[in-house]
Design an enzyme around this catalytic site. Structure first.
Site, PDB file in Angstrom:
ATOM      1  N   GLN A 137       0.856  -1.369  -0.126  1.00  0.00           N
ATOM      2  CA  GLN A 137       0.145  -0.078  -0.085  1.00  0.00           C
ATOM      3  C   GLN A 137       0.729   1.130   0.020  1.00  0.00           C
ATOM      4  OE1 GLN A 137      -3.454  -0.566   2.560  1.00  0.00           O
ATOM      5  NE2 GLN A 137      -3.789   1.605   2.628  1.00  0.00           N
TER       6      GLN A 137
ATOM      7  N   SER B 218       4.054  -6.406   2.787  1.00  0.00           N
ATOM      8  CA  SER B 218       2.553  -6.295   3.313  1.00  0.00           C
ATOM      9  C   SER B 218       1.815  -6.992   2.525  1.00  0.00           C
ATOM     10  CB  SER B 218       2.263  -4.930   3.841  1.00  0.00           C
ATOM     11  OG  SER B 218       1.236  -5.166   4.664  1.00  0.00           O
ATOM     12  N   LEU B 219       0.893  -6.155   1.875  1.00  0.00           N
ATOM     13  CA  LEU B 219      -0.192  -6.580   0.853  1.00  0.00           C
ATOM     14  C   LEU B 219       0.767  -7.313  -0.223  1.00  0.00           C
ATOM     15  CD1 LEU B 219      -2.681  -6.421  -1.189  1.00  0.00           C
ATOM     16  CD2 LEU B 219      -1.513  -4.280  -1.909  1.00  0.00           C
TER      17      LEU B 219
ATOM     18  N   ARG C  88      -9.410  -8.784   2.860  1.00  0.00           N
ATOM     19  CA  ARG C  88      -8.288  -7.890   3.817  1.00  0.00           C
ATOM     20  C   ARG C  88      -8.193  -6.542   3.871  1.00  0.00           C
ATOM     21  NH1 ARG C  88      -2.843  -5.882   3.327  1.00  0.00           N
ATOM     22  NH2 ARG C  88      -1.237  -6.818   4.672  1.00  0.00           N
TER      23      ARG C  88
ATOM     24  N   HIS D 278      -0.318  -3.511  10.973  1.00  0.00           N
ATOM     25  CA  HIS D 278       0.609  -4.254  11.476  1.00  0.00           C
ATOM     26  C   HIS D 278       1.012  -3.899  13.054  1.00  0.00           C
ATOM     27  CE1 HIS D 278       1.354  -5.933   7.686  1.00  0.00           C
ATOM     28  NE2 HIS D 278       1.488  -4.724   7.331  1.00  0.00           N
TER      29      HIS D 278
ATOM     30  N   GLN E  86       0.171 -12.110   9.601  1.00  0.00           N
ATOM     31  CA  GLN E  86       1.029 -10.870   9.199  1.00  0.00           C
ATOM     32  C   GLN E  86       0.295  -9.633   9.344  1.00  0.00           C
ATOM     33  OE1 GLN E  86      -0.305  -9.326   5.468  1.00  0.00           O
ATOM     34  NE2 GLN E  86       1.521  -9.857   4.338  1.00  0.00           N
TER      35      GLN E  86
END
Length: 306
Positions: free
Chosen positions: A10, A90-91, A115, A198, A247
């Site tokens: 992102q 991440s993503l 998500r 996170h 995650q």
């Protein structure tokens, strides 16, 4: 030459991304049709036309980046540029696992859609934010966060040497920022993400995603994918499941992942998807790394010598 595909997360989005691919490739248009069906509307309008304020909303940003990244990776593979491992920030881990055949494009898109919706809901439930801390070592940032006993604030992204992103309750980010400056931080930059990604403030999102993941058919991956949570490679479907579940509310060990990928003998890194965030981070992690980026038809043709 051993190639690693790296997939952005992102904040790498840009209005108009992927439009040249869409206009030039019928398979790309099929992927967009699938995305439109899953989203329930003409998703490409937001990607191609924006406005930026709409595209940057989590519920649109994450599916959009996943879509464009996977499309580009598929084209590269079809043209003979095959990765021997993958990682995603991440993503981006979802894009990496799709290319590694842990699940198919449709399943990955559905997971990313859920998500993004779950994370957006968590953002609305909890007043959280994130900030980049520049100029301090990892251990110092972690210690200052751990010493805070008045609420939730954690080190969330270990991006490169001297750059750690903290995440937590908005009022505590401001409080901790002062302590980080006193400890020697050169600069602290608040990140406009609208939530504490996170961090434990994402627990409700984790539970929703866990349910969906347990209903999704996962496969062992065909190439190693480096997990955000551990910075180690995974290939077994149970390890992949654990990585994706954990995650969402645990730190991203990006610095450590890139170091491990290099240590494991990979010497050609390609950022696959919009932007140059990972190229910049990788050069800061290790200036000797060979890394390029691909986000357009022109760059695909350059890389494949067309």
């Amino acid at each position: 030459m051993k190639t690693a595909f790296l997939f952005p997360g992102q904040a790498s989005q840009k209005v108009g991304m992927g439009q040249d691919l869409y206009l030039s490739n019928s398979n790309v248009r099929k992927n967009f049709e699938i995305a439109n069906d899953i989203m329930g509307f003409d998703f490409k309008k937001i990607i191609f036309n924006g406005p930026a304020e709409v595209l940057k909303k989590t519920i649109y940003t994450q599916p959009a980046i996943y879509l464009i990244s996977v499309i580009i990776a598929k084209i590269l593979i079809k043209k003979g540029i095959n990765p021997q491992c993958a990682a995603g920030h991440s993503l981006g881990e979802y894009s990496a696992l799709t290319i590694a055949n842990a699940f198919d494009f449709e399943s990955g898109f559905e997971l990313v859609k859920l998500r993004s919706e779950a994370m957006q809901s968590s953002c609305e439930e909890e007043d959280g934010t994130m900030a980049a801390v520049l100029g301090l070592d990892d251990a110092t940032v972690e210690q200052i966060c751990n010493d805070c006993d008045s609420g939730i604030v954690v080190a969330a992204n270990f991006n490169c040497k001297g750059q750690v992103v903290i995440s937590g309750e908005s009022n505590l980010i401001n409080e901790i920022s002062q302590k980080l400056k006193e400890a020697g931080a050169k600069k602290i930059i608040e990140i406009n993400v609208g939530g504490a990604f996170h961090s434990p403030l994402m627990t409700s999102a984790k539970e929703k995603l866990k349910k969906k993941l347990n209903q999704t058919t996962l496969n062992d991956s065909t190439i190693p994918v480096y997990s955000n949570c551990t910075a180690k490679s995974v290939t077994k479907k149970n390890d992949i499941l654990d990585s994706l579940i954990n995650q969402i509310d645990n730190p991203v060990y990006w610095h450590q992942s890139i170091t491990n990928i290099k240590y494991d003998g990979f010497n050609n890194f390609i950022e696959v998807g919009p932007g140059k965030v990972l190229q910049t981070l990788c050069k800061r992690i290790d200036s000797t790394l060979s890394i390029s980026g691909v986000e357009s038809v022109h760059q695909i043709n350059e890389l494949t010598n067309v």
